[in-house]
Design a protein around this motif. Structure first.
Motif, PDB file in Angstrom:
ATOM      1  N   UNK A   1       0.855  -1.176   0.000  1.00 39.40           N
ATOM      2  CA  UNK A   1       0.000   0.000   0.000  1.00 39.40           C
ATOM      3  C   UNK A   1       0.892   1.226   0.000  1.00 39.40           C
ATOM      4  N   UNK A   2       0.310   2.387  -0.246  1.00 42.20           N
ATOM      5  CA  UNK A   2       1.070   3.627  -0.298  1.00 42.20           C
ATOM      6  C   UNK A   2       0.645   4.540   0.840  1.00 42.20           C
ATOM      7  N   UNK A   3       1.628   5.066   1.560  1.00 41.25           N
ATOM      8  CA  UNK A   3       1.318   6.096   2.551  1.00 41.25           C
ATOM      9  C   UNK A   3       0.988   7.387   1.817  1.00 41.25           C
ATOM     10  N   UNK A   4      -0.023   8.101   2.319  1.00 39.79           N
ATOM     11  CA  UNK A   4      -0.494   9.306   1.651  1.00 39.79           C
ATOM     12  C   UNK A   4      -0.169  10.543   2.483  1.00 39.79           C
ATOM     13  N   UNK A   5       0.079  11.663   1.793  1.00 37.84           N
ATOM     14  CA  UNK A   5       0.296  12.918   2.494  1.00 37.84           C
ATOM     15  C   UNK A   5      -1.054  13.562   2.841  1.00 37.84           C
ATOM     16  N   UNK A   6      -1.016  14.760   3.379  1.00 36.73           N
ATOM     17  CA  UNK A   6      -2.249  15.429   3.819  1.00 36.73           C
ATOM     18  C   UNK A   6      -3.210  15.726   2.673  1.00 36.73           C
TER      19      UNK A   6
END
Length: 285
Positions: free
Chosen positions: A217-222
Motif C-alpha cells: 500500500x502507499x502512505x499518503x500525504x495530507x
C-alpha cells in the motif's frame, strides 16, 4: 476549413496545456533526454563488456576504443539533458560523472559474470555459459539492470529508468533501477517478473517467472497523494528461492535467509530464515 487549416488547428491545440495540468507539465524549456541515444549507450556498453556476444550494427568495424569514445560522448550529452530537464537551474559536472560511470563498467562485468555462473549452475537446460549470455532473457534484463543501477546510485535522473524500461520492453522483466540485488542472481524464464524500486535481494537468490516483489500500500500525504522516497518493497535474504507466480508485498516484509517460497503464494508478512512457504488448495467439496 481547408486541409492545411485543419492540420494547423490540430497542431495549435496540441501545443496548449490546460491550467489544471500546467502544474505538472509544460514547465521545461530544455531538450528532454533522448530515449534512442540512451538505448544506444546500453547496447554499446554491452558490446564493451561482452564483445564476442553483443554487437551493434552501427558500430561494425569499430574498435573497442572507438566504441568507448562514442559511449563517453553520448553519456555527456544525455547527462547534460537529464540534469537540465530535471532542474534547469542545476549546474552539474557531467564530464566527471561520465568518467565515473565509465570507471564502473569493469565492476559491472564482474557482477554479470557471477550472474552467468548462477544461471549455468542453476539451470539444467543451460548447455554452456556462452548460451546464457547469447540467449537468456533473464540475463539480458539483469545486464541492463546492473548498468542502470550504477546510474541510479549516483543520483542520475531519468536515464536509469529509460534503461530498465528498455529491458522490460525486450524481455517482459521489470526490474527497477533502484532495487538492490546481490551477487549470483538467477532469473529463470523471467516473463512477468516485477521487482520494485526499494526491494533488496541478497546473494544467490533464484526467482522464476511471474514473481512480484511489490508494494502493499502507499502512505499518503495530507493532500491524499502517495508519499515518495519511502521503503515500499520487501527484503529477500541470501540463498532464497521464489517460485513462479509468487507475490511478496510490503516495505516491512522480510524473507529470511534460505527460505523457499512456493508458486502462487501471496505474502504480506515476514518469514523467518529457513522456512518453506507454499500454497495449499482446499477441497470445498
Amino acid at each position: 476549413m481547408s486541409h492545411t487549416e485543419k492540420i494547423k488547428s490540430m497542431l495549435s491545440a496540441l501545443s496548449k496545456i490546460s491550467e489544471d495540468n500546467r502544474k505538472y507539465f509544460g514547465k521545461h524549456t530544455v531538450m528532454v533526454p533522448s530515449r534512442n541515444e540512451v538505448i544506444e549507450i546500453i547496447k554499446r556498453i554491452q558490446c564493451l563488456i561482452f564483445p564476442s556476444y553483443f554487437s551493434y550494427e552501427k558500430d561494425a568495424g569499430k574498435t573497442d576504443a572507438e566504441i568507448a569514445e562514442l559511449v563517453f560522448s553520448a553519456l555527456k550529452r544525455q547527462l547534460t539533458s537529464a540534469y537540465a530537464f530535471f532542474d534547469e537551474a542545476s549546474v552539474v559536472d557531467t564530464e566527471s560523472i561520465a568518467y565515473e560511470i565509465m570507471d564502473k563498467i569493469p565492476r559491472v562485468k564482474e557482477m554479470l559474470l557471477k550472474d552467468v555462473i548462477a544461471l549455468y549452475e542453476g539451470d539444467p537446460a543451460a548447455r554452456s555459459p556462452e548460451e546464457i549470455i547469447l540467449s537468456y532473457p533473464g540475463f539480458y534484463a539483469i545486464s541492463i539492470y546492473r548498468i542502470a543501477h550504477e546510474f541510479y546510485k549516483m543520483g542520475v535522473p531519468y536515464i536509469p529508468r529509460l534503461m530498465t524500461e528498455f529491458a522490460h520492453e525486450k524481455t517482459g522483466i521489470d526490474i527497477h533501477a533502484g532495487a538492490t540485488i546481490g551477487e549470483y542472481f538467477f532469473i529463470d524464464h523471467g516473463t512477468g517478473i516485477v521487482i520494485g524500486e526499494t526491494t533488496t535481494i541478497g546473494d544467490r537468490v533464484k526467482i522464476y517467472q511471474g514473481v512480484t516483489l511489490g508494494a502493499k500500500s502507499f502512505e499518503l500525504d495530507d493532500d491524499g497523494n502517495p508519499i515518495k522516497g519511502i521503503k515500499r518493497h520487501p527484503d529477500i535474504g541470501n540463498d532464497c528461492v521464489i517460485y513462479a507466480g509468487a507475490t511478496i508485498l510490503g516495505g516491512n516484509t522480510k524473507i529470511g535467509d534460505g527460505c523457499t517460497i512456493g508458486g502462487n503464494v501471496w505474502l504480506t508478512h515476514s518469514v523467518p530464515a529457513g522456512e518453506v512457504v507454499y500454497y495449499e488448495a482446499k477441497n470445498k467439496g
